[in-house]
Design a protein around this motif. Structure first.
Motif, PDB file in Angstrom:
ATOM      1  N   CYS A  97      -6.482  19.251  26.517  1.00 43.35           N
ATOM      2  CA  CYS A  97      -7.048  20.082  27.548  1.00 43.35           C
ATOM      3  C   CYS A  97      -6.507  20.850  28.111  1.00 43.35           C
ATOM      4  N   VAL A  98      -5.998  21.934  28.052  1.00 43.41           N
ATOM      5  CA  VAL A  98      -5.294  22.576  29.619  1.00 43.41           C
ATOM      6  C   VAL A  98      -6.076  24.092  30.399  1.00 43.41           C
ATOM      7  N   ASP A  99      -6.174  23.957  31.424  1.00 43.84           N
ATOM      8  CA  ASP A  99      -6.836  24.951  31.838  1.00 43.84           C
ATOM      9  C   ASP A  99      -6.460  24.877  33.896  1.00 43.84           C
ATOM     10  N   LEU A 128      -4.794  21.671  35.276  1.00 46.21           N
ATOM     11  CA  LEU A 128      -5.310  20.456  34.737  1.00 46.21           C
ATOM     12  C   LEU A 128      -5.359  20.034  33.439  1.00 46.21           C
ATOM     13  N   ILE A 129      -4.598  18.859  33.303  1.00 43.78           N
ATOM     14  CA  ILE A 129      -4.954  18.390  31.468  1.00 43.78           C
ATOM     15  C   ILE A 129      -5.319  17.077  31.931  1.00 43.78           C
ATOM     16  N   CYS A 130      -6.855  17.460  30.456  1.00 44.55           N
ATOM     17  CA  CYS A 130      -7.288  16.115  29.909  1.00 44.55           C
ATOM     18  C   CYS A 130      -7.843  15.964  28.881  1.00 44.55           C
ATOM     19  N   GLY A 134     -12.708  14.707  28.373  1.00 46.84           N
ATOM     20  CA  GLY A 134     -12.434  15.278  29.295  1.00 46.84           C
ATOM     21  C   GLY A 134     -12.294  14.583  30.721  1.00 46.84           C
ATOM     22  N   PRO A 136      -9.549  13.472  33.603  1.00 46.34           N
ATOM     23  CA  PRO A 136      -8.490  14.121  33.735  1.00 46.34           C
ATOM     24  C   PRO A 136      -6.966  12.901  33.621  1.00 46.34           C
ATOM     25  N   ARG A 212     -12.543  23.875  24.131  1.00 46.42           N
ATOM     26  CA  ARG A 212     -12.042  23.675  25.470  1.00 46.42           C
ATOM     27  C   ARG A 212     -12.497  23.484  26.720  1.00 46.42           C
ATOM     28  N   VAL A 215     -12.541  20.985  29.420  1.00 46.40           N
ATOM     29  CA  VAL A 215     -11.907  21.094  30.398  1.00 46.40           C
ATOM     30  C   VAL A 215     -11.778  21.958  31.990  1.00 46.40           C
ATOM     31  N   GLU A 216     -12.480  22.943  30.888  1.00 49.53           N
ATOM     32  CA  GLU A 216     -13.441  24.041  32.518  1.00 49.53           C
ATOM     33  C   GLU A 216     -14.765  22.968  33.350  1.00 49.53           C
ATOM     34  N   THR A 218     -14.545  19.316  33.956  1.00 51.75           N
ATOM     35  CA  THR A 218     -13.614  18.829  34.538  1.00 51.75           C
ATOM     36  C   THR A 218     -13.411  19.193  35.832  1.00 51.75           C
TER      37      THR A 218
END
Length: 260
Positions: A97-99, A128-130, A134, A136, A212, A215-216, A218
């Protein structure tokens, strides 16, 4: 405090001091690391690091991350912890997941710009990509006004090689509408990664939000380290040293939970 098991991983990565170096004997690395962690957690100015804690002066602790950054200490630590998590079956490679999330900037410097979500105040952004749980995998620091979609491939390609895994890429990549880009989708497919990315002007993909959320979560964990929520370092590479340390600490917590 740095517990013994974590220190056993970090100590071999630290560059040695010359046996005959001029000046007084340097403060032990472990004490300096504890001073650095104190600043990372509390976001105080280096000169306000309390001497009574016994970690050395703020000036001493401030110099040590620069030395360790040049040796890539915390990047190596992050890779070691990812390998241990992978060996324990704690990494979910079925999806990533990316954000991105912005942080305030107190001083000028590289990779800063007007934030589109904070009244155009100067700031930086952590991309970030995890993995699917979650953990990292990679963080990139840019100016706050850099669009998320521009970092999609850099995040995917920046995932470090993890020991015990034949390839370092996830099976799929999940992103919100900020990552909507047909060229990026094509390039992800060439890398044998299935893009699961919402399109602008269309309803969100059903169930994507539930997958998703990690990712938020993390990103929120990263910014619990107050030194990352408000950026003070002018040099991006020094700021990224703190980011790598924070990612390593998140991985370490997850590894400790996974161990019997």
């Amino acid at each position: 405090m740095v517990d013994d098991d974590l220190w056993a991983l970090i100590e071999p990565l630290l560059p040695p001091w010359p046996e005959k170096s001029p000046g007084p004997r340097p403060v032990p690395d472990r004490l300096c690391l504890q001073g650095i962690l104190y600043v990372l957690y509390n976001d105080i100015a280096w000169q306000l690091l309390p001497l009574e804690l016994g970690f050395g002066s703020g000036q001493t602790c401030w110099r040590r991350p620069d030395r360790w950054q040049q040796a890539g200490v915390f990047d190596q630590l992050h890779r070691i912890l990812l390998a241990e998590l992978n060996a324990a079956g704690e990494l979910d490679w079925s999806r990533a997941c990316v954000d991105g999330s912005t942080s305030a900037r107190k001083k000028g410097g590289a990779d800063t710009g007007p934030s589109p979500v904070n009244r155009r105040k100067t700031g930086s952004k952590h991309h970030l990509i995890c993995d699917g749980r979650g953990t990292p995998l990679k963080v990139i620091t840019t100016a706050a006004n850099v669009n998320d979609v521009t970092q999609t491939l850099a995040l995917v390609d920046g995932i470090p090689p993890v020991a015990g895994r034949p390839r370092r890429r996830p099976d799929s990549l999940l992103g919100d509408k900020g990552y909507d880009s047909n060229p990026a989708r094509r390039k992800l497919r060439k890398r044998r990664i299935l893009p699961v990315i919402s399109r602008k002007g269309a309803p969100n993909i059903k169930g994507l939000g539930k997958l998703r959320y990690v990712v938020e979560q993390t990103l929120a964990l990263l910014h619990q380290f107050k030194r990352l929520a408000v950026r003070w370092e002018r040099r991006t590479e020094l700021h990224d040293t703190f980011v790598s340390l924070a990612c390593s600490l998140i991985c370490w917590r997850r590894l400790k939970k996974a161990r019997p």
